[in-house]
Scaffold this motif. Sequence first.
Motif, PDB file in Angstrom:
ATOM      1  N   ILE A   2       0.850  -1.187   0.000  1.00 41.23           N
ATOM      2  CA  ILE A   2       0.000   0.000   0.000  1.00 41.23           C
ATOM      3  C   ILE A   2       0.883   1.234   0.000  1.00 41.23           C
ATOM      4  O   ILE A   2       1.786   1.364   0.820  1.00 41.23           O
ATOM      5  CB  ILE A   2      -0.902   0.025   1.241  1.00 41.23           C
ATOM      6  CG1 ILE A   2      -1.799  -1.211   1.299  1.00 41.23           C
ATOM      7  CG2 ILE A   2      -1.741   1.303   1.272  1.00 41.23           C
ATOM      8  CD1 ILE A   2      -2.505  -1.383   2.621  1.00 41.23           C
ATOM      9  N   GLN A   3       0.627   2.145  -0.949  1.00 38.86           N
ATOM     10  CA  GLN A   3       1.347   3.411  -0.990  1.00 38.86           C
ATOM     11  C   GLN A   3       0.331   4.530  -0.825  1.00 38.86           C
ATOM     12  O   GLN A   3      -0.616   4.647  -1.596  1.00 38.86           O
ATOM     13  CB  GLN A   3       2.073   3.561  -2.336  1.00 38.86           C
ATOM     14  CG  GLN A   3       2.786   4.883  -2.481  1.00 38.86           C
ATOM     15  CD  GLN A   3       3.342   5.102  -3.888  1.00 38.86           C
ATOM     16  OE1 GLN A   3       3.050   4.350  -4.807  1.00 38.86           O
ATOM     17  NE2 GLN A   3       4.117   6.145  -4.038  1.00 38.86           N
ATOM     18  N   THR A  20      -4.496   6.620  -2.590  1.00 42.21           N
ATOM     19  CA  THR A  20      -3.895   5.382  -2.111  1.00 42.21           C
ATOM     20  C   THR A  20      -3.738   4.463  -3.311  1.00 42.21           C
ATOM     21  O   THR A  20      -4.678   4.277  -4.081  1.00 42.21           O
ATOM     22  CB  THR A  20      -4.784   4.705  -1.052  1.00 42.21           C
ATOM     23  OG1 THR A  20      -5.010   5.632   0.014  1.00 42.21           O
ATOM     24  CG2 THR A  20      -4.135   3.457  -0.501  1.00 42.21           C
ATOM     25  N   VAL A  21      -2.537   3.918  -3.471  1.00 42.58           N
ATOM     26  CA  VAL A  21      -2.246   3.007  -4.573  1.00 42.58           C
ATOM     27  C   VAL A  21      -2.011   1.623  -3.975  1.00 42.58           C
ATOM     28  O   VAL A  21      -1.250   1.478  -3.019  1.00 42.58           O
ATOM     29  CB  VAL A  21      -0.995   3.462  -5.363  1.00 42.58           C
ATOM     30  CG1 VAL A  21      -0.676   2.487  -6.478  1.00 42.58           C
ATOM     31  CG2 VAL A  21      -1.206   4.866  -5.908  1.00 42.58           C
ATOM     32  N   THR A  26      -3.065  -7.614  -4.754  1.00 41.31           N
ATOM     33  CA  THR A  26      -3.553  -7.470  -3.393  1.00 41.31           C
ATOM     34  C   THR A  26      -5.057  -7.716  -3.379  1.00 41.31           C
ATOM     35  O   THR A  26      -5.785  -7.231  -4.240  1.00 41.31           O
ATOM     36  CB  THR A  26      -3.257  -6.047  -2.864  1.00 41.31           C
ATOM     37  OG1 THR A  26      -1.854  -5.855  -2.880  1.00 41.31           O
ATOM     38  CG2 THR A  26      -3.786  -5.845  -1.465  1.00 41.31           C
ATOM     39  N   ARG A  27      -5.509  -8.481  -2.388  1.00 43.11           N
ATOM     40  CA  ARG A  27      -6.952  -8.696  -2.247  1.00 43.11           C
ATOM     41  C   ARG A  27      -7.570  -7.466  -1.612  1.00 43.11           C
ATOM     42  O   ARG A  27      -7.011  -6.870  -0.692  1.00 43.11           O
ATOM     43  CB  ARG A  27      -7.229  -9.929  -1.381  1.00 43.11           C
ATOM     44  CG  ARG A  27      -6.807 -11.198  -2.060  1.00 43.11           C
ATOM     45  CD  ARG A  27      -7.136 -12.448  -1.268  1.00 43.11           C
ATOM     46  NE  ARG A  27      -7.311 -12.216   0.143  1.00 43.11           N
ATOM     47  CZ  ARG A  27      -8.148 -12.912   0.908  1.00 43.11           C
ATOM     48  NH1 ARG A  27      -8.853 -13.879   0.409  1.00 43.11           N
ATOM     49  NH2 ARG A  27      -8.240 -12.654   2.198  1.00 43.11           N
ATOM     50  N   LEU A  28      -8.728  -7.067  -2.114  1.00 40.40           N
ATOM     51  CA  LEU A  28      -9.440  -5.900  -1.606  1.00 40.40           C
ATOM     52  C   LEU A  28     -10.804  -6.313  -1.074  1.00 40.40           C
ATOM     53  O   LEU A  28     -11.440  -7.222  -1.611  1.00 40.40           O
ATOM     54  CB  LEU A  28      -9.639  -4.860  -2.709  1.00 40.40           C
ATOM     55  CG  LEU A  28      -8.382  -4.267  -3.326  1.00 40.40           C
ATOM     56  CD1 LEU A  28      -8.756  -3.327  -4.470  1.00 40.40           C
ATOM     57  CD2 LEU A  28      -7.573  -3.530  -2.279  1.00 40.40           C
ATOM     58  N   LEU A  75      -8.126   1.549   3.097  1.00 42.40           N
ATOM     59  CA  LEU A  75      -7.534   2.380   2.051  1.00 42.40           C
ATOM     60  C   LEU A  75      -8.329   3.653   1.808  1.00 42.40           C
ATOM     61  O   LEU A  75      -7.761   4.695   1.507  1.00 42.40           O
ATOM     62  CB  LEU A  75      -7.467   1.587   0.742  1.00 42.40           C
ATOM     63  CG  LEU A  75      -6.757   0.242   0.825  1.00 42.40           C
ATOM     64  CD1 LEU A  75      -6.972  -0.545  -0.455  1.00 42.40           C
ATOM     65  CD2 LEU A  75      -5.294   0.437   1.124  1.00 42.40           C
ATOM     66  N   SER A  76      -9.653   3.535   1.919  1.00 44.95           N
ATOM     67  CA  SER A  76     -10.508   4.659   1.570  1.00 44.95           C
ATOM     68  C   SER A  76     -11.826   4.560   2.330  1.00 44.95           C
ATOM     69  O   SER A  76     -12.341   3.457   2.533  1.00 44.95           O
ATOM     70  CB  SER A  76     -10.775   4.626   0.061  1.00 44.95           C
ATOM     71  OG  SER A  76     -11.622   5.675  -0.329  1.00 44.95           O
ATOM     72  N   THR A  77     -12.350   5.718   2.753  1.00 48.41           N
ATOM     73  CA  THR A  77     -13.660   5.761   3.396  1.00 48.41           C
ATOM     74  C   THR A  77     -14.479   6.932   2.873  1.00 48.41           C
ATOM     75  O   THR A  77     -13.938   7.925   2.395  1.00 48.41           O
ATOM     76  CB  THR A  77     -13.558   5.927   4.935  1.00 48.41           C
ATOM     77  OG1 THR A  77     -12.854   7.126   5.231  1.00 48.41           O
ATOM     78  CG2 THR A  77     -12.898   4.736   5.599  1.00 48.41           C
ATOM     79  N   ASP A  78     -15.783   6.774   2.997  1.00 51.86           N
ATOM     80  CA  ASP A  78     -16.729   7.871   2.851  1.00 51.86           C
ATOM     81  C   ASP A  78     -17.481   7.927   4.173  1.00 51.86           C
ATOM     82  O   ASP A  78     -18.059   6.918   4.605  1.00 51.86           O
ATOM     83  CB  ASP A  78     -17.708   7.638   1.696  1.00 51.86           C
ATOM     84  CG  ASP A  78     -17.017   7.699   0.350  1.00 51.86           C
ATOM     85  OD1 ASP A  78     -16.223   8.634   0.135  1.00 51.86           O
ATOM     86  OD2 ASP A  78     -17.266   6.816  -0.489  1.00 51.86           O
ATOM     87  N   VAL A  79     -17.439   9.079   4.836  1.00 52.27           N
ATOM     88  CA  VAL A  79     -18.067   9.261   6.137  1.00 52.27           C
ATOM     89  C   VAL A  79     -19.254  10.201   5.934  1.00 52.27           C
ATOM     90  O   VAL A  79     -19.077  11.357   5.558  1.00 52.27           O
ATOM     91  CB  VAL A  79     -17.063   9.862   7.154  1.00 52.27           C
ATOM     92  CG1 VAL A  79     -17.724  10.052   8.510  1.00 52.27           C
ATOM     93  CG2 VAL A  79     -15.809   8.987   7.264  1.00 52.27           C
ATOM     94  N   TYR A  80     -20.456   9.681   6.190  1.00 48.62           N
ATOM     95  CA  TYR A  80     -21.683  10.438   6.003  1.00 48.62           C
ATOM     96  C   TYR A  80     -22.233  10.855   7.361  1.00 48.62           C
ATOM     97  O   TYR A  80     -22.353  10.027   8.265  1.00 48.62           O
ATOM     98  CB  TYR A  80     -22.733   9.588   5.289  1.00 48.62           C
ATOM     99  CG  TYR A  80     -22.286   9.087   3.934  1.00 48.62           C
ATOM    100  CD1 TYR A  80     -22.502   9.849   2.797  1.00 48.62           C
ATOM    101  CD2 TYR A  80     -21.654   7.854   3.806  1.00 48.62           C
ATOM    102  CE1 TYR A  80     -22.092   9.392   1.547  1.00 48.62           C
ATOM    103  CE2 TYR A  80     -21.234   7.394   2.568  1.00 48.62           C
ATOM    104  CZ  TYR A  80     -21.454   8.169   1.445  1.00 48.62           C
ATOM    105  OH  TYR A  80     -21.044   7.721   0.220  1.00 48.62           O
TER     106      TYR A  80
END
Length: 137
Positions: A2-3, A20-21, A26-28, A75-80
């Motif tokens: 993860i970069q 994020t790369v 890699t399993r996601l 790696l990534s989120t969306d916060v509502y």
Amino acid sequence: MIQRVTVPGLFPPPVYSHATVVEAGTRLAFLAGSVPLDAEGKLVGAGDPARQAEQVIANLTEQLRAVGSGLEHVLSTDVYVVSTETAALSAVWDVVEASGLSAGPHSSTLLGVSCLGYPGQLVEITATAAVPDGGRP
């Protein structure tokens, strides 16, 4: 591998990265929105976005564990957050930061919205995470 990338020519984000790369192979895990309901489906923290955020993080942690991952691999989120007030969004983000979810830091978007799926629900977080080698599905 993860970069996490913070772009030098852009305003530096406080506790997240611009991108994020993930190296191929890699399993996601793409997680459905985590909500502030307990195991019996009861709303936790009625009227309290920070308390709801704590329950959402606890539920997100369980979702990640179930796929062999953890908060540190997000790696990534969306916060509502149901609010038009930046103070409510900041209170929720403080919970995100304190949880370790923002370690990395990961890429994130924080949004104020008019409503979410359950009556009284004020917070929801969607996430994408890497599943490390040896992580169990």
